[in-house]
Every structure is written in structure tokens, then in C-alpha cells.
Enzyme design. Structure first.
Site, PDB file in Angstrom:
ATOM      1  N   ALA A 834      43.757  37.430  48.253  1.00  0.00           N
ATOM      2  CA  ALA A 834      44.941  38.154  47.778  1.00  0.00           C
ATOM      3  C   ALA A 834      45.670  37.310  46.746  1.00  0.00           C
ATOM      4  CB  ALA A 834      45.871  38.464  48.953  1.00  0.00           C
ATOM      5  N   PRO A 835      45.951  37.867  45.550  1.00  0.00           N
ATOM      6  CA  PRO A 835      46.658  37.109  44.513  1.00  0.00           C
ATOM      7  C   PRO A 835      48.161  37.278  44.618  1.00  0.00           C
ATOM      8  CG  PRO A 835      45.966  39.200  43.611  1.00  0.00           C
ATOM      9  CD  PRO A 835      45.513  39.201  45.051  1.00  0.00           C
ATOM     10  N   SER A 853      52.635  40.502  44.247  1.00  0.00           N
ATOM     11  CA  SER A 853      51.480  40.178  45.091  1.00  0.00           C
ATOM     12  C   SER A 853      50.720  41.433  45.493  1.00  0.00           C
ATOM     13  CB  SER A 853      51.915  39.423  46.358  1.00  0.00           C
ATOM     14  OG  SER A 853      52.469  40.321  47.299  1.00  0.00           O
ATOM     15  N   HIS A 854      49.454  41.209  45.865  1.00  0.00           N
ATOM     16  CA  HIS A 854      48.582  42.267  46.377  1.00  0.00           C
ATOM     17  C   HIS A 854      48.006  41.753  47.690  1.00  0.00           C
ATOM     18  CE1 HIS A 854      45.227  44.984  46.939  1.00  0.00           C
ATOM     19  NE2 HIS A 854      45.574  45.687  45.883  1.00  0.00           N
ATOM     20  N   ASN A 855      48.516  42.273  48.818  1.00  0.00           N
ATOM     21  CA  ASN A 855      48.092  41.780  50.126  1.00  0.00           C
ATOM     22  C   ASN A 855      46.814  42.453  50.600  1.00  0.00           C
ATOM     23  OD1 ASN A 855      50.624  40.642  49.806  1.00  0.00           O
ATOM     24  ND2 ASN A 855      51.112  40.769  51.977  1.00  0.00           N
TER      25      ASN A 855
END
Length: 1018
Positions: A834-835, A853-855
């Protein structure tokens, strides 16, 4: 008694007079416009969009010649008169320079004609008529000046010292500098300095063309106008070009009938003149035809790369929607179509001119697929076109022999470079891809028309200009053991080498910004910027292919580029690219680009020698290897959705090592072994030489492509339409949005960048978090999702973790300066990496932390818990300073631990944008230290599968905090009429107003508005 009429004496004048007339007319045209403009409209022509008199006090060329009567009209009349001498000079220079051993004069003749036409274009279509067309024609004129001037220098005899001294080209660099000062930095007076260099460029250009007078005078070229009686009632006038003290040349003649005003070409007598004219026309065509054929081959190579690179993005649309293997991935196997060449009649047909012409035509079906609205229909057509294109290049690459092998390698490399350049100039999209159209930056019709012209040229090309293919075998499929002259090397290593090479250039250098994305670390910027330094990748590619071309000349040897020591250099560059960041990592990437382009001829020579009698199996296996690499490179990111994908997790290093291991098979490893005797024969795998004429064509093409790339970079990076500035500075308002954009492919399977731009522009967002944005992969076409939005709307960009970090990507766009940014890979023991981007923005003098963010997904609860804990730590460590969180969280509102919501809100010490909104699942906005005044949810239309969420905030004065942070103070709801108009969202997006472009406020059917607590310091 018959009357006699005295025959008039012929009129003779030096051809150099035409050059002098051209120089005088050009200078008079420009300076008359300048004098009249200054006398009649001085203050009007010095005024521009930044300043006027007295800050600006000298006019530009465009303003002088294009805006006002009468100077514009007088100038255009003089330029029209001057067009005759100008075309005549181009023809006369060709007459002097032509030679049966070089195609350069024919190329220069074509460039000279195009240069003259583009000059007329920007003269008669001024910036006030059509700014874009004027600029394109002006840039075309400048670009064409380069091959015209350098080519003329090459053709000017060494003993013409005065002429060579006068051939120069300057002032472009300072002109661009001052234009940037004017356009970007809006410095008053900068445009006046720019104008000086613009006028200098014009004067130098005219003086440069005046050097033709010296050449014509040195050659003692004369034009004779005479007449003779053809009959009692008609006469003809003849213009004859002669050259003293030189061998007789074909005579160029023109005649005008005084009775009927007809024009024709004559020599001596009617019959002789007709024959001479036909011979002269054929001579011109024969000299130009090799260059035209070369250009057609390069363009058809570009079409091949365009069709090939469009296949994976076209089919991956289905994989994205299914979030798993959907079945359409089998379309990749259309590239394995060369296996059909195992059928002897098909192979025999494919090697003929008719066969290759038809295969070229069938490949265009993939480009024409843009007309279909159905993604599945486009995929079927692109798959068929890919199959046709694969068969075609299999014949081109493996049926060639001798020097034609090297020629095919160089042409293929040039076509690949053209493909990359077209993307760079077109904001990251190849303009002829079937999933782009005129709404998304496509030039599909233009590309198809040019392709048809190239195919027509190939179909009508003289036989002596066609490659001589190897005679096809009738036993390729089942009886290859009966070949008369079996290859000295096995076909299978050749397939591995070519397959690894094709995938490597596709994945790393098919777009100039991919290598920059590998090295990017954020702000403050310590490395290259995609839209500014992308041309460096093209320069490295051009130098690499240029080195291979240079060493492929007769008398040289390109075998040095097949030595294992050269492979070691390339592998070392790859390691630096993988292991380091910023300029160091990018330098390694440039080394990789240089290395890969330099080995085109040696790889092609090896594969052609090893697989020429096994074409079907060699090329089928090659494309199968490419398909396997495509899958492996995708699984490094998409492993959570595919069976066994976890074994590819974070293993780009192994994929990269495997690529170079395959490429290594094409190198001459026997050179590392000691020779058995001094009489050992040289290797049969020596790279064939490239014919002298083709060498020059390739070198000039590389120079032209490099120049075009640099001009495209200047255009995109230094001439932004909008300088980044927040929309509502006076009210200290910040509009922040979060949007998961589905890899830039909309529900119709087309590129969505411009549709995203339109909604972001209408909503006037100051900060935008975009997710699922890392498109620098084969399956997404190696695209840059931020180019259109950032350049046309004016944003600072942080593209987040690069493709070598194995995430789906996150992007931060900001109207505010980004002071610092840090990229995070959030804890992900079970699922996808994740970023997250942690950035400090300068908002009206206050430092505000923004987190994008992308979880992980619902299927990996441990990942979601650990990632939320880390995000909460990032947000809480700066408490009580302001924070805005924009992210994809995958949780229900108010969900207890271990769900992400409570962890992030409580531990992160932030507030939900509106805790009463229970209708959420993926996207969330949290904040702290700011006054929230509005919250909107905007439907996605057909752009993606996720809505755009927007939070509107007011930043307290610098040094001031929130006066009342209680829930009651934060939830004082209001009607929009209770707030200043600056706080209102666009009215046309209300459902009752019909929405706009398919977007409208949904869930609440209106933005939610909130009052600012009393006593707030704003």
C-alpha cells in the site's frame, strides 16, 4: 511575299540574381512592416499580456507583421512576391548539389519545400488568427531549419569558404530564455528582450539563405530566356539554365504560350524537350525515392509498435474490472501468430510484396478500432491486428539477409523511438492508440491517413529498393531437419534473447518518463522531473542507436557491441537504476537506455542467423516469452488477485535479472575463450554493415527526432498555461479532493485524463489525491496520468512511489508549494503493498500536512489494521499542527477496532469530514487544525468506479489556532446562502439542474455547508 520577323536576342542573367532578389525582398518585407508598425501603431504592437509601454518598448515579429493594417498587408504582399525566388532557390540548390551517389540533396530539396511552406503558414496564419496553428507552423519552420542548414553545410564544397562562413544559426537559446521569463515568470520587459532575439533569428535566417548567391556565383550558373517561331501565329519563350565550365547537365526549361498562356517544359525541339522533361522528373523521383521509402519504413515500424503496445492496455481493462483473471488475457497469445508461418504456402505468400502489403493493411484494423464503442469489440480488432503485425515483422526480421538485417534493426529501432516521442509530445498517450480518440488527445485519422500513404509507397516501390528475402522453405513446420543449409546456432536461445529484449525495451524505455518514475523520491526535488527531463531519455536512446548505426558503416564493425564486456556495462547500469534513486538512479537508467538501443543490430543479426530457417517456431516462441514477461511484471503488483501471484511479490529484481539473462544469449561469449589457433576464422555471427546512404538517413532521422523531443519538452515544461496558485487566496480557502481513478481508463475502456481534468477544473480543487495512478507498466501502456491535469490546470505534482515499488500508485496534486514529501510503503504482510504520500504544503504561510494513501482490501484484515496504525502514527506525530487526510481506507464509518476507522480517527487525532455520513466504504477525508466549511460527493459519471469526494477548509491566520474544536462548533450546519459566495460549489452540478457531463451531487443531492465558529481568526 513572305514577311520576315527579326528573332529577338535571348536574355541572359546570372542565377545568383535570384538569391539577391530573395534577400532584398525578404528584408524589405520585414523592415517595412517594422517601420510602418512603429510609426502607426507603436504602443499597440509593443503591448502584450504582461505589460505595455514603457516596460515593453520593442515589438515582436508576430505583433509587427500580423495585427494591424497596412503593415500586415504590405508585408504579406511582399512575401507572396518573394515566394517565387524562394522556391527557385530551393530548386537551383538541388540542381547544384545533386549527385548519383547520395540521397542527401533530394532530402534537402524536400526539406526546403516544406520549410518554405511552413514559413508561408506562420506568415499568413498569425497568432491573432489561430495561436496554436501559428505556433505549430513556426516551430515546424525552426525544426526544419536544422536539417536544412546542417545538410546545406554538408553539401557546400570546402573551397567555398565565404559561403560556409555565412552559414550559421544562433539566438534560439536566449530567445527561449526570455520567452520563459515573459510567459512563465511574467517579468515586465522580458518580451522586449525576447523580441530582439526573435528579430535576430529572422535576420540571420535571411542572411543564411543569401549564401546561396555565393554558391550560384561560384558555379557560374546562368538563366537564359529566349524565343523561337513555332508557327505564323504563335511563339514560345524559353528559360534555360546553363552552367559554364562544367559537364553538361539536364536542362530545366519552362515556356509560356503568348496566345493561350499555357505553361510547358521544352528543350531544343518539342520532342527532345519532352523526353528531357520526363528524364528530369524521373531523375528527381529516383533521387528522392530512397528517402521516401526509408521514411515509409520507419513510419510502418511506428505503426507496428503502436499496435503492439496497445494490446495489453486494451485487454487489461477487463482484468481491472474483474480484479482477477477474466479470460480476456488470452488475447495476448494473438502475438504468437507467427506459428502460422509453419504452413509453407502462407510463408511463401507472406514474403511477397502483395503479402506484406496486405499484412500492413490488416494491422491498421487495430488503429481503426478506436471507432468502436465496445471495449470487447476493440479488443477483438486489436488482437487480430496484433496477429497480422506479428506475422509481418517475423518475415521482415528473419527473412532478411546480409546488410538488410542491420537495416531492419535500425528501422525497427527508429520506429520504436518515434512511438516513444509521440507519447512524450502527446501527454503520455500514443496519439494513434485505439483506446484514445479526439476527445482524449488522439490523432487517429491523421495516423491512419499517413499509414495508408506509407503502405501505398511500399506497394508501388521500385523493386530495386525492396529487400531481398530469403526464399521460404516448404518444410518449416514439420521437416526442418531437411534444410539444405542448417543454421550454425540453435533457434531457441535466439527466441529467448529477442523475447527478453522486446519486453525490456517495452517495459523500460517505451515512454521517456518511466525511468524517471523509477528514480523519483519527492520533494524537495533531488532528481529529474518527468515533463522537464524526459527528453534526456530520448537523447540517450538516440545516442545508443546512433552508435550502432555509426559502427555499422562499411569499414567499421558493430561486433564490439556484442562483446560480453558491453553486456556487463548494460547490466551495471541496470543495477544502478534498480538500487539507487534521484539523479544517480536515473543516470543508471540512461545507461540502460543507451545500452538497449545500441544492441538492436547485434540482436537482430544473431536472431536472423539462428532462426532464418525456423521462422515459425523462432518468432512464435519469441512472442510467447514476451507474454510470460508481461504476466510476471504484472503479478509483482497484482499478486493478491491471481492464483500463485504471491510468489511474484516484490520481485522486480528477479524479473529484471531474468530479462538481462535472456538478452545475454545474443552476445558473443566465445570471445572470452582462448583462440585455438591463429588461423581461427572470424565469427559467422558478425553484424552486417549498413549501406552508406541508409547510414546517413538514419543519422539525420535520429537528429530530427532528438530535436523534436527537446522542443516538445520546452513546450510542455516551460510554457504552462496556468502557474500553480490557489483558487481563493483572499478567503484563505482550500478545496481538497480524493478520487480513485481506476488507472486512467474509463468505463468505456478509453483514456480518461481529460475527463478527469474537466471535473477537477470545474470543482476548482486546490489539493487532489489520486489513487490507482501508477501506469508505468506494460499493461497500462507506460503512461503518465498527471501530465494533462498538471500542465493544463497548473499543479505541483508528487507521483508517489514508482513502478519499482510494486504498488498501484498514489499521486498528490497541489496548487500550494510542496515543501517536503515522504513516500511510504505501508505494512502489508498478507496482501498488496500500500502506498502513501506524506507531504508538507505551504498554505497561505501555514504548514499543513497532507497524507494521501491507498490501503489494503477487505480480504486482508491484518494489512488494514497495520496500515491504519501506521497512518495514525504519521498524522498524530505532528499534533496539533493542521492535517488533511485523503485516502482509500475500506471501512464502514465508526467501525470499532481492528477496523481502520476508529484507529485512524482516535489514534491519528483527526476529525471525520462528516461523521453523520454513514453511506461510505472506500474513500475518506479526515482533518485537523482547519475550519471545514463544506463537504461534497460528486458522482463519477462513466470515468471510473468511484466518486469524487471534496472537503472545503479555511486556513486560520498564520500562528493562530482553532478557537473552538468541539463537535457542536464543528457541526453548525448552514445553507449556502449563509456563507460568502466564495464558499459555494458550482450550481450546475445540482441534480435539479441536470448535472454536467454526467456528474452531479449525489447521496445528499447537494454539498453540505458548515458555519465557522465565532471569533475565528481568518
Amino acid at each position: 511575299m513572305a514577311s520576315t520577323t527579326a528573332k529577338p536576342k535571348p536574355f541572359v542573367f546570372p542565377a545568383a540574381t535570384l538569391a539577391r532578389v530573395h534577400t532584398v525582398l525578404a528584408l524589405v518585407a520585414f523592415f517595412s512592416a517594422l517601420l510602418l508598425g512603429c510609426a502607426l501603431h507603436y504602443k499597440k504592437i509593443v503591448k502584450n499580456g504582461v505589460a505595455g509601454y514603457p516596460d515593453e518598448w520593442f515589438p515582436s515579429v508576430s505583433a509587427t507583421i500580423g495585427d494591424w493594417y497596412p503593415e500586415r498587408n504590405i508585408f504579406q504582399i511582399l512575401i507572396a512576391i518573394n515566394s517565387g525566388p524562394r522556391f527557385a532557390l530551393v530548386a537551383l540548390q538541388y540542381y547544384l548539389q545533386r549527385t548519383p551517389t547520395s540521397s542527401i540533396p533530394g532530402f534537402l530539396f524536400l526539406v526546403g519545400v516544406l520549410r518554405t511552406l511552413s514559413c508561408g503558414g506562420w506568415v499568413y496564419i498569425t497568432s491573432s488568427d489561430d495561436h496554436d496553428v501559428h505556433d505549430v507552423l513556426m516551430i515546424s519552420y525552426i525544426v526544419l531549419n536544422l536539417p536544412w542548414m546542417f545538410g546545406s553545410l554538408a553539401c557546400t564544397p570546402l573551397h567555398h569558404v565565404a559561403s560556409r562562413r555565412r552559414r550559421f544559426f544562433a539566438s534560439i537559446v536566449p530567445m527561449i530564455y526570455f520567452f520563459i521569463q515573459h510567459k512563465v515568470h511574467r517579468v515586465p520587459g522580458a518580451y522586449t528582450h525576447y523580441s530582439f532575439f526573435e528579430w535576430a533569428l529572422i535576420i540571420l535566417d535571411v542572411l543564411y539563405d543569401s549564401s546561396a548567391e555565393l554558391d550560384l556565383k561560384a558555379a557560374d550558373l546562368k538563366i537564359t530566356i529566349g524565343s523561337w517561331a513555332e508557327g505564323p501565329e504563335s511563339s514560345k519563350i524559353i528559360a534555360k539554365v546553363t552552367q559554364e565550365a562544367v559537364a553538361p547537365s539536364p536542362v530545366v526549361q519552362s515556356s509560356v504560350s503568348t496566345g493561350q498562356k499555357e505553361k510547358s517544359v521544352q528543350k531544343g525541339s518539342d520532342k527532345v524537350a519532352s523526353n528531357a522533361t520526363a528524364k528530369q522528373s524521373n531523375h528527381l523521383l529516383s533521387l528522392a525515392r530512397p528517402s521516401i521509402a526509408f521514411a515509409s519504413d520507419v513510419y510502418l515500424s511506428y505503426i507496428f509498435w503502436s499496435v503492439y503496445t496497445s494490446l495489453a492496455p486494451t485487454l487489461f481493462y477487463f482484468s481491472v474490472w474483474e480484479l482477477g483473471i477474466s479470460g480476456q488475457e488470452l488475447a495476448l497469445l494473438s502475438m504468437v501468430s507467427p506459428i502460422l508461418l509453419g504452413i509453407p504456402p502462407l510463408r511463401s505468400w507472406a514474403t511477397t510484396r502483395d503479402g506484406r502489403t496486405i499484412l500492413h493493411g490488416l494491422s491498421l484494423i487495430g488503429l481503426a478500432a478506436y471507432l468502436l464503442p465496445s471495449p470487447l469489440g476493440r479488443l477483438l480488432l486489436v488482437s487480430f491486428a496484433s496477429a497480422s503485425a506479428s506475422i509481418g515483422v517475423a518475415v521482415d526480421w528473419l527473412e532478411s539477409q546480409g546488410e538488410e538485417v542491420t537495416n531492419q534493426a535500425i528501422v525497427t529501432g527508429l520506429g520504436f523511438l518515434v512511438s516513444s516521442l509521440s507519447k512524450h509530445a502527446n501527454d503520455g498517450n500514443n496519439p494513434v492508440w485505439p483506446f484514445v480518440d479526439d476527445r482524449s488527445g488522439g490523432y487517429n485519422k491523421t495516423g491512419l491517413v499517413l499509414a495508408l500513404l506509407a503502405i501505398y509507397e511500399f506497394a508501388t516501390r521500385p523493386s530495386e529498393l525492396l529487400a531481398a528475402p530469403v526464399a521460404p522453405s516448404s518444410t518449416d513446420s514439420t521437416k526442418e531437419s531437411k534444410e539444405v543449409s542448417p543454421p550454425t546456432k540453435h533457434w531457441f536461445p535466439a527466441s529467448l534473447a529477442l523475447g527478453g529484449f522486446i519486453f525490456t525495451i517495452h517495459s523500460l524505455i517505451s515512454d521517456p518518463s518511466t525511468l524517471i518514475a523509477w528514480s523519483w523520491t519527492g520533494y524537495p526535488i533531488k532528481g529529474p522531473i518527468p515533463n522537464v527531463h524526459g527528453s534526456l531519455t530520448h537523447v540517450a536512446q538516440a545516442l545508443g542507436l546512433g552508435l550502432a548505426t555509426f559502427l555499422s558503416r562499411p569499414g567499421f564493425s558493430a561486433d564490439a557491441l556484442a562483446h560480453p564486456a558491453w553486456l556487463a556495462c548494460g547490466a551495471s547500469s541496470a543495477y544502478i537504476m534498480y538500487a539507487y534513486k534521484d539523479w544517480t538512479g536515473y543516470a543508471g537508467g540512461l545507461g540502460v537506455a543507451f545500452f538497449l538501443m545500441s544492441i538492436f543490430p547485434s540482436v537482430w543479426a544473431y536472431v536472423a542467423q539462428a532462426g532464418k530457417s525456423r521462422v515459425a517456431r523462432t518468432m512464435a516462441t519469441t512472442w510467447l516469452v514476451v507474454c510470460l514477461y508481461d504476466v510476471a511484471s504484472t503479478f509483482t503488483v497484482a499478486y493478491a488477485f491471481v492464483p500463485g501471484g504471491e510468489y511474484f511479490r516484490e520481485r522486480t529484481d528477479l524479473v529484471l535479472a531474468a530479462q538481462f539473462a535472456c538478452i545475454a544469449l545474443a552476445f558473443h561469449w566465445s570471445r572470452l575463450l582462448p583462440r585455438r589457433s591463429s588461423t581461427t576464422a572470424p565469427s559467422s555471427r558478425a553484424t552486417p554493415s549498413l549501406p552508406h546512404g541508409r547510414h546517413f538517413k538514419a543519422q539525420y532521422t535520429l537528429a530530427l527526432l532528438t530535436t523534436l523531443s527537446l522542443l516538445a519538452t520546452l513546450w510542455h515544461s516551460n510554457w504552462p498555461r496556468i502557474v500553480p496558485r490557489p483558487h481563493r487566496e483572499a478567503a484563505r480557502i482550500v478545496r481538497a479532493g480524493i478520487w480513485t481513478v481506476h488507472f486512467g481508463i474509463d468505463n468505456e475502456g478509453r483514456d480518461s485524463q481529460r475527463r478527469m481534468r474537466d471535473l477537477i477544473q470545474d470543482m476548482e480543487l486546490d489539493v487532489v489525491g489520486l489513487l490507482e495512478t501508477d501506469l508505468h507498466r506494460v499493461v497500462f501502456g507506460n503512461r503518465d496520468l498527471t501530465r494533462v491535469i498538471a500542465e493544463e490546470l497548473g499543479y505541483y505534482v508528487d507521483i508517489g512511489p514508482g513502478p519499482n515499488q510494486h504498488t498501484w500508485g498514489a499521486v498528490l496534486l497541489s496548487k500550494f508549494p510542496i515543501l517536503n514529501s515522504t513516500h511510504h510503503l505501508l505494512p502489508s504482510p498478507d496482501g498488496e503493498l500500500a502506498p502513501a504520500i506524506e507531504a508538507i504544503l505551504d498554505m497561505y504561510g501555514t504548514e499543513v500536512k497532507v497524507v494521501v494513501s491507498h490501503n489494503g482490501q477487505e480480504e486482508t484484515p491484518l494489512d488494514r489494521e497495520l496500515q491504519s496504525t501506521e497512518l495514525a502514527r504519521i498524522m498524530s506525530e505532528s499534533y496539533p499542527d493542521p492535517v488533511i487526510f485523503l485516502g482509500y481506507v475500506v471501512t464502514k464509518p465508526h467501525a470499532p477496532r481492528p477496523a481502520p476507522y476508529d484507529i485512524m480517527v482516535t489514534d491519528g487525532k483527526v476529525h471525520d469530514i462528516d461523521s453523520d455520513d454513514y453511506d461510505r466504504w472506500c474513500e475518506y477525508i479526515f482533518y485537523r487544525g482547519l475550519y471545514r466549511t463544506a463537504y461534497a460527493r460528486v458522482s463519477r459519471s462513466t470515468i471510473t468506479d468511484t466518486e469524487l469526494q471534496i472537503g472545503q477548509f479555511v486556513v486560520p491566520k498564520r500562528g493562530e489556532g482553532i478557537v473552538d474544536d468541539s463537535k457542536d462548533a464543528r457541526y453548525m450546519r448552514a445553507w449556502k446562502e449563509e456563507l460568502p459566495v466564495d464558499h459555494w460549489f458550482p450550481m450546475e452540478y445540482y441534480p435539479e439542474m441536470g448535472g454536467k457531463r454526467g456528474h452531479f451531487y449525489h447521496v445528499f443531492n447537494t454539498p453540505l455547508y458548515y458555519k465557522v465558529p465565532g471569533g475565528a481568526s481568518l
